[in-house]
Design an enzyme around this catalytic site. Structure first.
Site, mmCIF file in Angstrom:
data_model
loop_
_atom_site.group_PDB
_atom_site.id
_atom_site.type_symbol
_atom_site.label_atom_id
_atom_site.label_comp_id
_atom_site.label_asym_id
_atom_site.label_seq_id
_atom_site.Cartn_x
_atom_site.Cartn_y
_atom_site.Cartn_z
ATOM 1 N N ASP A 55 27.268 48.048 30.883
ATOM 2 C CA ASP A 55 28.342 47.065 30.965
ATOM 3 C C ASP A 55 27.867 45.827 30.201
ATOM 4 O O ASP A 55 27.014 45.079 30.668
ATOM 5 C CB ASP A 55 28.622 46.719 32.431
ATOM 6 C CG ASP A 55 29.684 45.619 32.579
ATOM 7 O OD1 ASP A 55 30.181 45.112 31.551
ATOM 8 O OD2 ASP A 55 30.000 45.272 33.739
ATOM 9 N N LYS B 78 35.457 37.794 27.764
ATOM 10 C CA LYS B 78 34.321 36.890 27.862
ATOM 11 C C LYS B 78 33.919 36.441 26.461
ATOM 12 O O LYS B 78 33.788 35.267 26.181
ATOM 13 C CB LYS B 78 33.127 37.573 28.535
ATOM 14 C CG LYS B 78 33.452 38.254 29.853
ATOM 15 C CD LYS B 78 33.829 37.285 30.945
ATOM 16 C CE LYS B 78 34.459 37.918 32.167
ATOM 17 N NZ LYS B 78 33.670 38.889 32.878
ATOM 18 N N TRP C 204 28.081 42.272 39.378
ATOM 19 C CA TRP C 204 28.909 43.263 38.669
ATOM 20 C C TRP C 204 28.298 44.640 38.761
ATOM 21 O O TRP C 204 29.001 45.633 38.958
ATOM 22 C CB TRP C 204 29.135 42.839 37.222
ATOM 23 C CG TRP C 204 30.033 41.643 37.110
ATOM 24 C CD1 TRP C 204 29.706 40.419 36.611
ATOM 25 C CD2 TRP C 204 31.408 41.542 37.540
ATOM 26 N NE1 TRP C 204 30.787 39.572 36.698
ATOM 27 C CE2 TRP C 204 31.846 40.233 37.260
ATOM 28 C CE3 TRP C 204 32.299 42.435 38.135
ATOM 29 C CZ2 TRP C 204 33.142 39.791 37.548
ATOM 30 C CZ3 TRP C 204 33.588 41.997 38.428
ATOM 31 C CH2 TRP C 204 33.999 40.694 38.137
HETATM 32 C C1 PLP Z 1 34.034 39.822 33.958
HETATM 33 C C2 PLP Z 1 33.147 40.982 34.121
HETATM 34 C C3 PLP Z 1 33.616 42.191 34.667
HETATM 35 C C4 PLP Z 1 35.026 42.366 35.161
HETATM 36 O O1 PLP Z 1 35.941 42.441 34.122
HETATM 37 P P1 PLP Z 1 37.485 42.758 34.372
HETATM 38 O O2 PLP Z 1 38.027 42.907 33.006
HETATM 39 O O3 PLP Z 1 38.058 41.622 35.153
HETATM 40 O O4 PLP Z 1 37.564 44.035 35.157
HETATM 41 C C5 PLP Z 1 32.717 43.231 34.763
HETATM 42 N N1 PLP Z 1 31.443 43.123 34.347
HETATM 43 C C6 PLP Z 1 30.964 41.975 33.825
HETATM 44 C C7 PLP Z 1 29.535 41.898 33.382
HETATM 45 C C8 PLP Z 1 31.795 40.877 33.695
HETATM 46 O O5 PLP Z 1 31.318 39.731 33.177
#
Ligand code: PLP
Length: 369
Positions: free
Chosen positions: A177, A201, A108
């Site tokens: 993030d 998540k 990511w």
């Molecule tokens: C799932 C995830 C993403 C992507 O998320 P989207 O909502 O599908 O854009 C980005 N960063 C991390 C750490 C993730 O677990």
């Protein structure tokens, strides 16, 4: 594999992921008619007083759980975490003539870095690709330029299963993030420029992304950015610059209340998460090499437990046998292979215990003596 059954399984999916049962039950109860509104939350105006009070409560819930200080605002945006990969450098990097720094600790972070390079002078000051992102950097392995507009990192890499225990020290604003460990533990928000997470998540359903942002970063250097892509537009309009994802915000509010009222806050959530993760890592460490953890032991995630078995055939068998025991979503991401057990906030201890028991049984049956 349960097909035509209505029984809930233990769902180890990486995302969208398991939600707290009481949250689903409340949403189900109120789906046809939200008390006081005379209609479903799906059917009412985002400008109605009922919805505005839901949005305010969701925001207040996040503020209280994380202890968000007055210096920061909480926004509810769309476009997932992926749009933040672009919005962050658009707002904080583009037009500044300064660099942005990235710690690339997994898939990511790499994707976020690639987007930032489109917007300006983004540099990966550390990248763990050489060992397939099985660890985090030591601070002496990178250098932060005081001129950088921000230092970006991914607190938990969902695919590789490596997680920062605390944020890295930084003289420049931290951007994080936190998609896959948001609300899993307390965080000192005052140390962050931006802390953001898609909800699906650990905090709710897909469709809403929470952005906690320091107020002095709301204004972009480049005033020509499209209005929708400026944080300021969303802050100035209380996250109602356009129609927000109302149902996702409604569920996020229920999850925040569940964390407060039933779990007792983020300290207590963290204790539970530690207990759950320990159960699985203990099996890995005591399996005499039958299970091989992907992440180095000192970088292990409490949210996504990643490991391999001796060969792919056994891994296939493991996933199949788990499904027969009502445990799903365990197949690892193709870039790491093996197994990934995502044990977010809403995964009950009993689910992790069931997986632990299964792992022990499976190793007992298949390990070579
Ligand atoms: C799932 C995830 C993403 C992507 O998320 P989207 O909502 O599908 O854009 C980005 N960063 C991390 C750490 C993730 O677990």
């Amino acid at each position: 594999m349960p097909t035509l059954t209505t029984e809930r399984v233990y769902n180890f999916s990486a995302g969208p992921a398991v939600l707290p049962l009481p949250v689903l039950e409340e949403a189900q109860r109120d789906l046809i008619c939200l008390p006081g509104a005379g209609a479903s939350v799906l059917e009412i105006s985002h400008r109605s007083k009922e919805f505005i009070s839901i949005l305010e409560s969701a925001k207040q819930g996040i503020i209280e759980l994380l202890g968000v200080p007055d210096t920061h605002d909480v926004l509810f945006l769309q476009g997932g975490a992926r749009l933040q990969f672009s919005m962050i450098p658009m707002n904080l990097l583009r037009g500044t003539g300064r660099p942005a720094h990235y710690l690339v600790t997994g898939s990511w972070g790499k994707l976020a870095f690639d987007e930032a390079r489109r917007e300006g002078d983004a540099t990966a000051i550390w990248d763990g690709q050489a060992t397939n992102y099985d660890r985090l950097p030591d601070p002496f392995e990178y250098e932060i330029d005081n001129r950088a507009t921000y230092l970006y990192f991914t607190s938990n890499e969902t695919i590789q299963g490596v997680e920062f225990e605390t944020e890295p020290a930084s003289p420049v604003p931290l951007v994080c993030d936190a998609s896959s460990d948001f609300l899993s533990r307390p965080v000192d928000v005052s140390r962050y420029g931006i802390l953001y997470a898609c909800a699906q998540k650990n905090a709710g359903p897909a469709g809403v992304t929470v952005v906690v942002i320091r107020k002095d970063l709301l204004r972009p250097a480049d005033e020509n950015l499209p209005g929708y892509l400026q944080y300021r537009s969303h802050a100035d309009n209380d996250s109602m610059y356009n129609t927000p994802p109302t149902f996702a915000i409604y569920l996020l509010n229920l999850v925040a209340r569940w964390l407060r009222d039933e779990i007792g806050g983020l300290d207590s959530m963290q204790d539970r998460n530690r207990t759950k993760a320990r159960l699985l890592y203990e099996v890995i460490d005591n399996s005499h090499g039958f299970y091989q953890g992907h992440a180095r032991a000192d970088c292990r995630s409490l949210m996504n437990v990643t490991f391999r078995l001796p060969d792919e055939q056994l891994e296939g068998l493991f996933v199949k046998g788990a499904a027969a025991r009502q445990m799903t979503g365990l197949k690892g991401h193709r870039s790491v292979g093996g197994i990934r057990a995502s044990i977010y906030n809403a995964m009950p201890l009993a689910g992790v215990e069931a997986l632990r028991d299964y792992m022990r049984d499976f190793a007992g049956e298949h390990a070579k003596r």
